[in-house]
Motif scaffolding. Sequence first.
Motif, PDB file in Angstrom:
ATOM      1  N   PRO A 150      -8.543 -48.511  63.587  1.00 55.79           N
ATOM      2  CA  PRO A 150      -7.357 -47.792  63.618  1.00 55.79           C
ATOM      3  C   PRO A 150      -6.040 -48.522  63.442  1.00 55.79           C
ATOM      4  O   PRO A 150      -5.003 -47.821  63.325  1.00 55.79           O
ATOM      5  N   PHE A 151      -6.031 -50.066  63.228  1.00 58.22           N
ATOM      6  CA  PHE A 151      -4.969 -50.634  63.136  1.00 58.22           C
ATOM      7  C   PHE A 151      -4.960 -51.414  61.763  1.00 58.22           C
ATOM      8  O   PHE A 151      -3.902 -52.029  61.287  1.00 58.22           O
ATOM      9  N   SER A 152      -5.871 -50.994  60.796  1.00 61.34           N
ATOM     10  CA  SER A 152      -5.964 -51.630  59.587  1.00 61.34           C
ATOM     11  C   SER A 152      -4.858 -51.185  58.397  1.00 61.34           C
ATOM     12  O   SER A 152      -4.414 -52.224  57.659  1.00 61.34           O
ATOM     13  N   GLY A 153      -4.105 -50.272  58.840  1.00 61.68           N
ATOM     14  CA  GLY A 153      -2.887 -49.856  57.915  1.00 61.68           C
ATOM     15  C   GLY A 153      -1.818 -50.213  58.329  1.00 61.68           C
ATOM     16  O   GLY A 153      -0.615 -49.927  57.907  1.00 61.68           O
ATOM     17  N   LEU A 154      -1.657 -50.884  59.304  1.00 65.94           N
ATOM     18  CA  LEU A 154      -0.457 -51.324  60.142  1.00 65.94           C
ATOM     19  C   LEU A 154       0.224 -52.622  59.838  1.00 65.94           C
ATOM     20  O   LEU A 154      -0.712 -53.509  59.365  1.00 65.94           O
ATOM     21  N   LEU A 214       3.213 -55.094  63.380  1.00 69.01           N
ATOM     22  CA  LEU A 214       3.098 -54.104  64.382  1.00 69.01           C
ATOM     23  C   LEU A 214       2.044 -54.272  65.067  1.00 69.01           C
ATOM     24  O   LEU A 214       1.968 -53.660  66.407  1.00 69.01           O
ATOM     25  N   LYS A 215       0.959 -54.945  64.597  1.00 71.17           N
ATOM     26  CA  LYS A 215      -0.351 -54.753  65.251  1.00 71.17           C
ATOM     27  C   LYS A 215      -0.532 -55.160  66.650  1.00 71.17           C
ATOM     28  O   LYS A 215      -1.198 -54.538  67.457  1.00 71.17           O
ATOM     29  N   ASP A 216      -0.108 -56.261  67.097  1.00 69.36           N
ATOM     30  CA  ASP A 216      -0.208 -56.613  68.176  1.00 69.36           C
ATOM     31  C   ASP A 216       0.495 -55.655  69.272  1.00 69.36           C
ATOM     32  O   ASP A 216      -0.237 -55.403  70.434  1.00 69.36           O
ATOM     33  N   ASP A 267     -12.190 -57.600  62.605  1.00 73.17           N
ATOM     34  CA  ASP A 267     -11.507 -58.290  62.904  1.00 73.17           C
ATOM     35  C   ASP A 267     -11.908 -59.060  64.411  1.00 73.17           C
ATOM     36  O   ASP A 267     -11.581 -58.383  65.237  1.00 73.17           O
ATOM     37  N   ALA A 268     -12.071 -60.408  64.308  1.00 68.41           N
ATOM     38  CA  ALA A 268     -12.901 -60.651  65.494  1.00 68.41           C
ATOM     39  C   ALA A 268     -11.794 -61.039  66.566  1.00 68.41           C
ATOM     40  O   ALA A 268     -12.031 -60.772  67.765  1.00 68.41           O
ATOM     41  N   GLU A 269     -10.652 -61.347  66.352  1.00 71.46           N
ATOM     42  CA  GLU A 269      -9.342 -61.546  67.444  1.00 71.46           C
ATOM     43  C   GLU A 269      -9.112 -60.141  67.744  1.00 71.46           C
ATOM     44  O   GLU A 269      -8.814 -60.060  69.023  1.00 71.46           O
ATOM     45  N   GLU A 270      -9.040 -59.030  66.863  1.00 73.78           N
ATOM     46  CA  GLU A 270      -8.781 -57.711  67.396  1.00 73.78           C
ATOM     47  C   GLU A 270      -9.870 -57.332  68.567  1.00 73.78           C
ATOM     48  O   GLU A 270      -9.562 -56.830  69.612  1.00 73.78           O
ATOM     49  N   ALA A 271     -11.076 -57.785  67.997  1.00 72.24           N
ATOM     50  CA  ALA A 271     -12.270 -57.253  69.169  1.00 72.24           C
ATOM     51  C   ALA A 271     -12.113 -57.828  70.386  1.00 72.24           C
ATOM     52  O   ALA A 271     -12.277 -57.421  71.508  1.00 72.24           O
ATOM     53  N   MET A 272     -11.839 -59.210  70.312  1.00 72.99           N
ATOM     54  CA  MET A 272     -11.581 -59.896  71.577  1.00 72.99           C
ATOM     55  C   MET A 272     -10.432 -59.704  72.204  1.00 72.99           C
ATOM     56  O   MET A 272     -10.432 -59.568  73.715  1.00 72.99           O
TER      57      MET A 272
END
Length: 367
Positions: A180-184, A188-190, A213-218
């Motif tokens: 859901p955040f790949s286009g941002l 802005l993502k954080d 994205d591993a950090e996003e998953a964490m």
Amino acid sequence: MNETVEKPARVTAGVTFAARLAFEAVSHRFAAGQTTLDRVSLAAEPGEVLCLLGPSGSGKTTLLRIAAGIEAQTSGRVLLNDREIAGPEVFLPPEQRSIGLVFQDFALFPHLTILDNVRFGLTALSRDEAKREAMIALSRVGLERYASAYPHLLSGGEQQRVALARALAPRPAVLLMDEPFSGLDSRLKDAVRAETLSILRQSRATAIVVTHDAEEAMRMGDRIALLRGGRLVQVGTAEELYLRPADLFVAGFFSELNLFDARVAGGRAETPVGQFAAPGRKDGDAVTVAIRLPGFEVAEGGGQVEARVVSRRFLGVVELLELAVPGADEYVRARIRAGQLAAGVRDIWLNVRPADVLVFERRRESA
């Protein structure tokens, strides 16, 4: 299509209950015979945010599409609160599953107002009831003031929240989000991730989020399920996957690594940067020693191993070093706190933190 909109006096809870969504030995193959999923068994528990993580082609989106009813599995079952919704004899259409889906590109209708976008799927309600539920969903994501606007007037982050509101409006028991955040914009993502996670907690829906994205998953997941080549490699909390990876692939997915081939002698593996315990390995075993980049402590005088700085790259709060170490075939990389070494320093000493050392059966893999 514009209407005068009043903000609801009270925002109610997002769902009546949170559901358990389970995959039982789910496999998927294309007609040409290519296997995209291979007997995946996994469950998202009630109210949990489960992240599906893996490289491109690992089967994450296919599993999401099977859960949503957009794709049919080749074998296995999908259950919602122990009720079979897809299996050998059952295949409920998407609209009967109480499962919401947020697409990667948001898929907003440009000719509809934000309010009409959000109430688009509320076909079972009267016009007034649909309007009220849509406004409640917009209030939950903080965008009720844009109800009469059109998608092109909103930023990427705001469009993402509209898509989330639309998925939440029917109050699904499970919410699926595909990258859901790949286009941002990266800046802005954080903020958008944090807002989304807060909304998911408030709505109480079970959520499955696909990411590479591993950090996003964490950041987002209560648990993470890591897939590779259509197979489930490891499932657990962020701490479990980071600190106790099942294999070198898992370790490399969560952190950059220096890799050293070695053989075990006396219960230890010797590398150019030191000897390390190899628990569970027999003498003579061929192993790969993996050391995370932040695992190196550097000093200008005294330490375990001598090294020479080949290059250093300033990255803000940290610096990335490339080091020549006697006996090492490749440069050793280290990530240190910016300013820790004086400018122009070439010859340094290294110490290695044991907590950042992992020893695996020798098998070179890349994430």
